[in-house]
Scaffold this motif. Structure first.
Motif, PDB file in Angstrom:
ATOM      1  N   ASN A   3       1.585  12.918 124.294  1.00 52.77           N
ATOM      2  CA  ASN A   3       1.552  14.242 123.649  1.00 52.77           C
ATOM      3  C   ASN A   3       0.107  14.673 123.464  1.00 52.77           C
ATOM      4  N   VAL A   4      -0.207  15.855 124.008  1.00 56.14           N
ATOM      5  CA  VAL A   4      -1.578  16.357 123.979  1.00 56.14           C
ATOM      6  C   VAL A   4      -1.613  17.683 123.220  1.00 56.14           C
ATOM      7  N   LEU A   5      -2.535  17.788 122.266  1.00 57.92           N
ATOM      8  CA  LEU A   5      -2.692  19.028 121.495  1.00 57.92           C
ATOM      9  C   LEU A   5      -4.074  19.627 121.773  1.00 57.92           C
ATOM     10  N   PHE A   6      -4.102  20.891 122.195  1.00 60.80           N
ATOM     11  CA  PHE A   6      -5.358  21.619 122.394  1.00 60.80           C
ATOM     12  C   PHE A   6      -5.638  22.428 121.129  1.00 60.80           C
ATOM     13  N   VAL A   7      -6.898  22.379 120.675  1.00 62.93           N
ATOM     14  CA  VAL A   7      -7.232  23.044 119.401  1.00 62.93           C
ATOM     15  C   VAL A   7      -8.473  23.926 119.543  1.00 62.93           C
ATOM     16  N   CYS A   8      -8.363  25.166 119.016  1.00 67.91           N
ATOM     17  CA  CYS A   8      -9.542  26.037 118.877  1.00 67.91           C
ATOM     18  C   CYS A   8      -9.523  26.629 117.471  1.00 67.91           C
ATOM     19  N   LEU A   9     -10.217  27.734 117.282  1.00 66.36           N
ATOM     20  CA  LEU A   9     -10.284  28.313 115.931  1.00 66.36           C
ATOM     21  C   LEU A   9      -9.040  29.154 115.621  1.00 66.36           C
ATOM     22  N   PHE A  82       0.613  13.579 117.847  1.00 63.46           N
ATOM     23  CA  PHE A  82      -0.079  13.693 119.138  1.00 63.46           C
ATOM     24  C   PHE A  82      -0.938  12.454 119.427  1.00 63.46           C
ATOM     25  N   ASP A  83      -1.027  12.117 120.714  1.00 65.59           N
ATOM     26  CA  ASP A  83      -1.823  10.960 121.143  1.00 65.59           C
ATOM     27  C   ASP A  83      -3.270  11.344 121.391  1.00 65.59           C
ATOM     28  N   LEU A  84      -3.449  12.611 121.799  1.00 68.57           N
ATOM     29  CA  LEU A  84      -4.780  13.100 122.164  1.00 68.57           C
ATOM     30  C   LEU A  84      -4.908  14.518 121.592  1.00 68.57           C
ATOM     31  N   ILE A  85      -5.996  14.749 120.834  1.00 64.58           N
ATOM     32  CA  ILE A  85      -6.204  16.054 120.193  1.00 64.58           C
ATOM     33  C   ILE A  85      -7.548  16.568 120.694  1.00 64.58           C
ATOM     34  N   LEU A  86      -7.513  17.647 121.479  1.00 64.10           N
ATOM     35  CA  LEU A  86      -8.692  18.065 122.236  1.00 64.10           C
ATOM     36  C   LEU A  86      -9.279  19.356 121.689  1.00 64.10           C
ATOM     37  N   ALA A  87     -10.482  19.246 121.128  1.00 64.70           N
ATOM     38  CA  ALA A  87     -11.165  20.379 120.512  1.00 64.70           C
ATOM     39  C   ALA A  87     -11.933  21.160 121.575  1.00 64.70           C
ATOM     40  N   MET A  88     -11.910  22.496 121.442  1.00 65.73           N
ATOM     41  CA  MET A  88     -12.621  23.348 122.409  1.00 65.73           C
ATOM     42  C   MET A  88     -14.128  23.345 122.144  1.00 65.73           C
ATOM     43  N   ASP A  89     -14.536  23.247 120.870  1.00 62.89           N
ATOM     44  CA  ASP A  89     -15.981  23.179 120.600  1.00 62.89           C
ATOM     45  C   ASP A  89     -16.253  22.213 119.445  1.00 62.89           C
ATOM     46  N   ARG A  90     -17.530  21.988 119.171  1.00 59.81           N
ATOM     47  CA  ARG A  90     -17.908  20.968 118.167  1.00 59.81           C
ATOM     48  C   ARG A  90     -17.517  21.385 116.763  1.00 59.81           C
ATOM     49  N   SER A  91     -17.530  22.697 116.529  1.00 62.46           N
ATOM     50  CA  SER A  91     -17.120  23.180 115.208  1.00 62.46           C
ATOM     51  C   SER A  91     -15.628  22.880 114.988  1.00 62.46           C
ATOM     52  N   ASN A  92     -14.813  23.119 116.012  1.00 63.99           N
ATOM     53  CA  ASN A  92     -13.385  22.767 115.913  1.00 63.99           C
ATOM     54  C   ASN A  92     -13.234  21.265 115.679  1.00 63.99           C
ATOM     55  N   MET A  93     -14.059  20.487 116.375  1.00 61.55           N
ATOM     56  CA  MET A  93     -13.979  19.026 116.269  1.00 61.55           C
ATOM     57  C   MET A  93     -14.345  18.575 114.844  1.00 61.55           C
ATOM     58  N   ASP A  94     -15.400  19.173 114.283  1.00 59.89           N
ATOM     59  CA  ASP A  94     -15.805  18.827 112.909  1.00 59.89           C
ATOM     60  C   ASP A  94     -14.691  19.163 111.918  1.00 59.89           C
ATOM     61  N   ASP A  95     -14.061  20.337 112.105  1.00 59.46           N
ATOM     62  CA  ASP A  95     -12.969  20.739 111.203  1.00 59.46           C
ATOM     63  C   ASP A  95     -11.786  19.775 111.316  1.00 59.46           C
ATOM     64  N   LEU A  96     -11.505  19.340 112.550  1.00 60.66           N
ATOM     65  CA  LEU A  96     -10.398  18.391 112.754  1.00 60.66           C
ATOM     66  C   LEU A  96     -10.714  17.049 112.084  1.00 60.66           C
ATOM     67  N   LEU A  97     -11.953  16.582 112.276  1.00 59.14           N
ATOM     68  CA  LEU A  97     -12.334  15.275 111.705  1.00 59.14           C
ATOM     69  C   LEU A  97     -12.249  15.291 110.184  1.00 59.14           C
ATOM     70  N   GLU A  98     -12.573  16.449 109.612  1.00 59.16           N
ATOM     71  CA  GLU A  98     -12.548  16.573 108.153  1.00 59.16           C
ATOM     72  C   GLU A  98     -11.131  16.442 107.595  1.00 59.16           C
ATOM     73  N   MET A  99     -10.146  16.940 108.351  1.00 62.65           N
ATOM     74  CA  MET A  99      -8.764  16.892 107.816  1.00 62.65           C
ATOM     75  C   MET A  99      -7.957  15.698 108.319  1.00 62.65           C
ATOM     76  N   ILE A 108      -9.213  12.261 118.473  1.00 68.88           N
ATOM     77  CA  ILE A 108      -9.872  13.567 118.599  1.00 68.88           C
ATOM     78  C   ILE A 108     -11.043  13.468 119.575  1.00 68.88           C
ATOM     79  N   ARG A 109     -11.036  14.347 120.578  1.00 66.42           N
ATOM     80  CA  ARG A 109     -12.110  14.371 121.590  1.00 66.42           C
ATOM     81  C   ARG A 109     -12.477  15.819 121.890  1.00 66.42           C
ATOM     82  N   LEU A 110     -13.637  16.012 122.494  1.00 64.86           N
ATOM     83  CA  LEU A 110     -13.985  17.338 123.022  1.00 64.86           C
ATOM     84  C   LEU A 110     -13.301  17.496 124.383  1.00 64.86           C
ATOM     85  N   PHE A 111     -12.595  18.616 124.562  1.00 62.44           N
ATOM     86  CA  PHE A 111     -11.884  18.840 125.826  1.00 62.44           C
ATOM     87  C   PHE A 111     -12.834  18.760 127.017  1.00 62.44           C
TER      88      PHE A 111
END
Ligand code: 4NP
Length: 163
Positions: A3-9, A82-99, A108-111
């Protein structure tokens, strides 16, 4: 099943584009029963809305359909689901890591880590960028999606005996 989740703002431009492009590649390669995709936004402003009309149009012109997608916000349960959560940018990644609970942060990885093109480490936010911004999003998403598909094919083959 992976299961792969793509994440942006906002979940109306970049991550639904990634979901639509990657889903198309899964259909082309017959992998829809092995890999599931979804997308979400770290923000809640656009929850329930279809992707931005500019993103839909640019994607449609390359053969991808996004009109059925609806924006949603990332939920803590996503870090389990999800097994893989792919952030579109570093700001999205920071927000994901925080929660994200500490024991799930390795999901959590950068796409763009999966892309061949090393000039763009992130997928830039196209919201205020005009139509060229949406074409760039598609170029980068197509590149990273190919790399992601290769990665998952190797990963699935490697785990086939235990799945
Ligand atoms: P996305 O683009 O994160 O790629 O969906 C954006 C959409 C909306 C906003 C910002 C970025 N906004 O500020 O409303």
């Amino acid at each position: 099943m992976r299961n792969v989740l793509f994440v942006c703002l906002g979940n109306i431009c970049r991550s639904p584009t990634a979901e639509g492009v990657f889903q198309h590649m899964l259909e082309q390669t017959g992998l829809t029963s092995r890999i599931r995709v979804d997308s979400a936004g770290t923000g809640a402003w656009h929850v329930g809305k279809a992707p931005d009309s500019r993103a839909q149009k640019a994607a449609y012109e390359r053969g991808y359909r996004l009109s059925h997608l609806k924006a949603r916000q990332v939920a803590v349960a996503d870090f389990d689901k999800f097994d893989l959560i792919l952030a579109m940018d570093r700001s999205n990644m920071d927000d994901l890591l925080e929660m994200c609970p500490p024991d799930k942060q390795n999901k959590i990885r950068l796409f763009m880590d999966f892309a061949e093109n090393r000039r763009f480490p992130e997928v830039p936010d196209p919201y205020y960028a005009g139509s060229k911004g949406f074409e760039l999003v598609l170029d980068l998403v197509e590149d990273a999606s190919k790399g992601l598909l290769n990665y998952l094919q190797v990963n699935i083959a490697g785990r086939a005996a235990t799945d």
